[in-house]
Scaffold this motif. Structure first.
Motif, PDB file in Angstrom:
ATOM      1  N   ASP A 195      33.309  49.114  39.478  1.00 30.11           N
ATOM      2  CA  ASP A 195      34.504  48.461  39.930  1.00 30.11           C
ATOM      3  C   ASP A 195      34.671  47.331  39.034  1.00 30.11           C
ATOM      4  O   ASP A 195      35.776  47.077  38.855  1.00 30.11           O
ATOM      5  CB  ASP A 195      34.131  47.802  41.433  1.00 30.11           C
ATOM      6  N   LEU A 196      33.710  46.607  38.697  1.00 25.77           N
ATOM      7  CA  LEU A 196      33.653  45.413  37.728  1.00 25.77           C
ATOM      8  C   LEU A 196      34.362  45.963  36.189  1.00 25.77           C
ATOM      9  O   LEU A 196      35.169  45.445  35.644  1.00 25.77           O
ATOM     10  CB  LEU A 196      32.413  44.735  37.382  1.00 25.77           C
ATOM     11  N   LYS A 224      41.488  46.939  33.508  1.00 28.75           N
ATOM     12  CA  LYS A 224      42.689  46.683  33.918  1.00 28.75           C
ATOM     13  C   LYS A 224      43.498  45.136  33.346  1.00 28.75           C
ATOM     14  O   LYS A 224      44.534  45.380  32.856  1.00 28.75           O
ATOM     15  CB  LYS A 224      42.959  46.584  35.313  1.00 28.75           C
ATOM     16  N   LEU A 225      42.273  44.479  33.342  1.00 25.04           N
ATOM     17  CA  LEU A 225      42.949  43.130  32.721  1.00 25.04           C
ATOM     18  C   LEU A 225      43.369  43.054  31.349  1.00 25.04           C
ATOM     19  O   LEU A 225      44.254  42.543  30.741  1.00 25.04           O
ATOM     20  CB  LEU A 225      41.816  42.063  32.894  1.00 25.04           C
ATOM     21  N   LYS A 226      42.419  43.931  30.555  1.00 28.00           N
ATOM     22  CA  LYS A 226      42.596  44.039  29.183  1.00 28.00           C
ATOM     23  C   LYS A 226      43.997  44.966  28.756  1.00 28.00           C
ATOM     24  O   LYS A 226      44.479  44.605  27.569  1.00 28.00           O
ATOM     25  CB  LYS A 226      41.520  44.927  28.550  1.00 28.00           C
ATOM     26  N   LEU A 227      44.401  45.526  29.604  1.00 27.94           N
ATOM     27  CA  LEU A 227      45.746  46.366  29.528  1.00 27.94           C
ATOM     28  C   LEU A 227      46.779  45.140  29.187  1.00 27.94           C
ATOM     29  O   LEU A 227      47.694  45.453  28.241  1.00 27.94           O
ATOM     30  CB  LEU A 227      46.280  46.924  30.918  1.00 27.94           C
ATOM     31  N   ASN A 275      38.122  31.043  32.924  1.00 28.75           N
ATOM     32  CA  ASN A 275      38.360  30.905  34.127  1.00 28.75           C
ATOM     33  C   ASN A 275      39.463  31.638  34.655  1.00 28.75           C
ATOM     34  O   ASN A 275      39.274  31.977  35.944  1.00 28.75           O
ATOM     35  CB  ASN A 275      38.550  29.203  34.540  1.00 28.75           C
ATOM     36  N   ILE A 276      40.470  31.865  33.947  1.00 24.77           N
ATOM     37  CA  ILE A 276      41.760  32.584  34.478  1.00 24.77           C
ATOM     38  C   ILE A 276      40.959  33.891  34.862  1.00 24.77           C
ATOM     39  O   ILE A 276      41.168  34.630  35.782  1.00 24.77           O
ATOM     40  CB  ILE A 276      42.960  32.857  33.803  1.00 24.77           C
ATOM     41  N   THR A 277      40.282  34.614  34.031  1.00 24.53           N
ATOM     42  CA  THR A 277      39.906  35.902  33.973  1.00 24.53           C
ATOM     43  C   THR A 277      38.774  36.060  35.208  1.00 24.53           C
ATOM     44  O   THR A 277      38.920  36.825  35.844  1.00 24.53           O
ATOM     45  CB  THR A 277      38.880  36.230  32.598  1.00 24.53           C
ATOM     46  N   LYS A 278      38.018  35.087  35.307  1.00 25.76           N
ATOM     47  CA  LYS A 278      36.979  35.157  36.445  1.00 25.76           C
ATOM     48  C   LYS A 278      37.673  35.095  37.872  1.00 25.76           C
ATOM     49  O   LYS A 278      37.489  35.881  38.780  1.00 25.76           O
ATOM     50  CB  LYS A 278      36.164  33.743  36.573  1.00 25.76           C
ATOM     51  N   GLU A 279      38.641  34.239  37.795  1.00 24.64           N
ATOM     52  CA  GLU A 279      39.636  34.123  39.008  1.00 24.64           C
ATOM     53  C   GLU A 279      40.264  35.530  39.237  1.00 24.64           C
ATOM     54  O   GLU A 279      40.520  35.788  40.545  1.00 24.64           O
ATOM     55  CB  GLU A 279      40.734  33.116  39.023  1.00 24.64           C
ATOM     56  N   ARG A 280      41.001  36.187  38.380  1.00 27.14           N
ATOM     57  CA  ARG A 280      41.610  37.318  38.657  1.00 27.14           C
ATOM     58  C   ARG A 280      40.723  38.537  39.020  1.00 27.14           C
ATOM     59  O   ARG A 280      41.095  39.090  39.849  1.00 27.14           O
ATOM     60  CB  ARG A 280      42.256  37.745  37.486  1.00 27.14           C
ATOM     61  N   LEU A 281      39.625  38.346  38.536  1.00 24.45           N
ATOM     62  CA  LEU A 281      38.561  39.439  38.960  1.00 24.45           C
ATOM     63  C   LEU A 281      38.145  39.214  40.249  1.00 24.45           C
ATOM     64  O   LEU A 281      38.271  40.237  41.172  1.00 24.45           O
ATOM     65  CB  LEU A 281      37.447  39.288  38.101  1.00 24.45           C
ATOM     66  N   GLY A 326      38.919  41.719  44.109  1.00 19.00           N
ATOM     67  CA  GLY A 326      38.054  41.303  45.227  1.00 19.00           C
ATOM     68  C   GLY A 326      36.522  41.340  44.924  1.00 19.00           C
ATOM     69  O   GLY A 326      35.714  41.871  45.789  1.00 19.00           O
ATOM     70  N   LEU A 327      36.164  41.166  43.556  1.00 18.90           N
ATOM     71  CA  LEU A 327      34.799  41.222  43.212  1.00 18.90           C
ATOM     72  C   LEU A 327      33.902  39.837  43.201  1.00 18.90           C
ATOM     73  O   LEU A 327      34.622  38.862  43.376  1.00 18.90           O
ATOM     74  CB  LEU A 327      34.880  41.768  41.623  1.00 18.90           C
TER      75      LEU A 327
END
Ligand code: GTP
Length: 596
Positions: A309-310, A316-319, A349-355, A360-361
């Motif tokens: 899932d991670l 998806k974020l990388k897209l 921090n943005i990446t962490k929050e979005r994940l 929902g990780l």
């Protein structure tokens, strides 16, 4: 439209100085939308697009304005607002001929004002100073003007406005037309267009915002990306007015959006040049570089079964984020996860929050690290971000670390504390100048690694929130760095290893061990904590043994109750992270990994 009636500009400002409010007023004034439509239509549009999952990124708005009987085309190009994205800001600015430098009259010049002004000057832009919020009683126009002048910009003709109350905004439009030069072009040349921004749209694939410098782009043209020679057909061209409007051709000097069936955002990076496949340009536009991450950290799922899932979340974020890098990594204490590269702490921090929020990780992020260059005794140079990849000391000739140039603007009463902080961060002073009687600009050079942990919070707290700061990558310099290993009952715990400056190793070790002592719960046996540098123990602590018997409370022989308690304890154990032979809860583990 005649090229001499085109103006391309950006609004640059420190956060909250009124950039968006002024942009809204200009859109309204140019009749693109009236106030009510602005609310209804723009928002409605966004809502519809959101429902369809289309990415909204109003990065450039084309406005039409009639001035002195002549119709002008004004392209307003947005810039990202944070230090992590300096390269993107610079590329957006390079698509313009001018910039409005907005300064809040109640705050004066701030760090982001300075940083953006310098980027605009580097890109040879005509700069129009605009002093905003003059409606407020605390506005100090004269002081704001003199602060701008102390940056080397003439502010005598600064436009005084209240973007909120629509005072002075007509003068802004007039100044754009009068002072910002039209685009210059060289008619004989073939297509050269700059990629200002690119993003991923679920329906249309990769979308590019471009500025045409030479030639023109027509619908159905076959285009080529200069750096990788990949070719695509132009499927649609549009401009935002701010409502999307399809057009046939984008001429030299203009800004617009291209859709060309591009699948991978890495193929159309910011700063690259688009040309024609049939008649390619001989040289690319200047200044393209593939930006590399500056900050690295491990990201692990708290639940090891969520690894896939991670992976999916990161993909998806990388897209939509070509600067995000990640590769699989295994840690003794955390299991399988990813080593991720970011442009800076905000990006991390943005990446962490979005994940966490969008996917929902439940994740653990390890101590961030910078990218070191290690010169080995055999002459080769390797790049490492993970302390575990550092070669043994006998194979190292030198270690180089990234330095940043930091600008801090602070009220003068805090100069002493700010200088102390910068000193503590292994920085050295480059400049100190007064912007006004009671505010100064301090420029320091310091290792990036020292500014990624706790720097901003400390700066804010020692200046009671009044300082602002900005940083820019400066280059690599050799430093006296060592690897510090943390052992729990003689077992090294890889996620706590750090690369630290030799002079700071001892203090750092004491700090990590104190934290471990606080958060590692006592066990049935004694726990020995040690910090080692180059085979030598430099600090130690111990956690005394504890006798804990879950059955102690069950006097008497109710066997089912006993079993329940034992099962509960087993369940509890599953959620624990294993550190050496020591089991520790997820919450404690996260506390331990929080940067010291
Ligand atoms: P970011 O998008 O966060 O970078 O901020 P920004 O620079 O775009 O600022 P924004 O336009 O969002 O304005 C920040 C705040 O200042 C908002 O609450 C605005 O309503 C307010 N503001 C903007 N212009 C004026 C003005 O002329 N007078 C007053 N009193 N408030 C203003």
């Amino acid at each position: 439209i005649d090229i001499k009636n085109i103006r391309n500009f950006s609004i640059i400002a420190h956060i909250d100085h009124g950039k968006s409010t002024l942009a809204d007023r200009l859109i309204e004034k140019t009749g693109s939308l009236d106030k009510r439509q602005m609310k209804d239509q723009v928002l409605d549009n966004l809502e519809v697009e959101r429902r369809h999952g289309i990415t909204v990124k109003a990065q450039a708005v084309r406005m039409e304005y009639l001035y002195d009987g002549v119709l002008y085309e004004l392209n307003m190009i947005d810039t990202p607002g944070h230090a992590d994205f300096t390269y993107e800001v610079s590329k957006s600015l390079s698509a313009c001929e001018g910039a409005l430098l907005v300064v809040d009259a109640t705050q004066g010049v701030e760090a982001q004002t300075v940083a953006n002004l310098y980027l605009a000057l580097e890109n040879n832009l005509e700069i129009i100073p605009v002093i905003n919020k003059i409606d407020l009683p605390t506005a100090d126009i004269e002081k704001t003007k003199s602060e701008i002048e102390n940056l080397g910009l003439d502010a005598s003709g600064a436009i005084l406005i209240s973007a909120k109350n629509d005072i002075g905004t007509d003068k802004v439009l007039e100044a754009i037309i009068k002072y910002i030069p039209p685009p210059k072009i060289n008619n004989e040349e073939t297509l050269k267009a700059l990629i200002i921004d690119s993003w991923y749209d679920n329906y249309k694939g990769v979308v590019c915002l471009v500025r045409v410098f030479e030639g023109e782009i027509k619908i159905h043209d076959r285009i080529m990306i200069f750096s990788n020679k990949k070719e695509y057909n132009v499927e649609s061209i549009s401009v935002l007015t701010p409502k999307p409007k399809e057009i046939e051709t984008l001429h030299a000097g203009e800004v617009g959006i291209l859709i060309s069936n591009i699948k991978n955002i890495d193929d159309v990076l910011v700063g690259d040049t688009i040309t024609l496949a049939s008649n390619p340009a001989k040289a690319a536009l200047k200044g393209f570089k593939k930006i590399k991450p500056f900050v690295y950290a491990g990201i692990y799922p708290t639940d090891t079964e969520k690894y896939d899932d991670l992976k999916e979340g990161l993909e998806k974020l990388k897209l939509n984020d070509s600067s995000l890098e990640f590769e699989p990594e295994k840690s003794d204490s955390l299991g399988f996860g990813f080593r991720c590269g970011f442009l800076g702490m905000l990006h991390m921090n943005i990446t962490k929050e979005r994940l966490e929020e969008e996917f929902g990780l439940d994740i653990v992020v390890t101590n961030p690290s910078v990218l070191y260059k290690v010169e080995k005794t055999d002459g080769s140079i390797i790049e490492i971000s993970n302390p575990k990849d550092l070669p043994e000391p006998q194979f190292i000739r030198s270690i180089l670390e990234p330095y940043v140039s930091i600008d801090v603007i602070t009220p003068s009463e805090y100069i002493g504390s700010v200088l102390n902080l910068l000193q503590e961060k292994r920085g050295y002073q480059k400049n100190l100048s007064y912007l006004s009687a009671n505010r100064c600009l301090i420029t320091y050079s310091a290792p990036l690694s020292e500014t990624i942990t706790n720097f901003y919070d400390t700066l804010k707290s020692i200046t009671r929130g009044y300082a602002s700061f900005n940083y820019e990558f400066e280059g690599y310099k050799p430093s006296d760095l060592v690897k510090m290993i943390i052992l729990i009952n003689n077992e090294p715990i890889d996620s706590f290893s750090q690369i630290v400056h030799k002079d700071k190793a001892y203090a750092q070790a004491r700090e990590v061990l104190a934290k471990l002592k606080e958060f590692v719960p006592r066990q049935l046996f004694e726990i020995r904590l040690q910090a080692k540098v180059g085979g030598k123990i430099i600090a130690k602590e111990e956690i005394k043994a504890l006798r804990k018997d879950v059955l102690a409370k069950c006097y008497g022989g109710d066997i089912t109750r006993k079993r329940k308690l034992l099962e509960k304890q087993k369940e509890g154990k599953k959620k624990l992270k294993q550190l050496g032979k020591v089991a520790i809860s997820k919450e404690a583990f996260m506390k331990l990994l929080e940067p010291t």
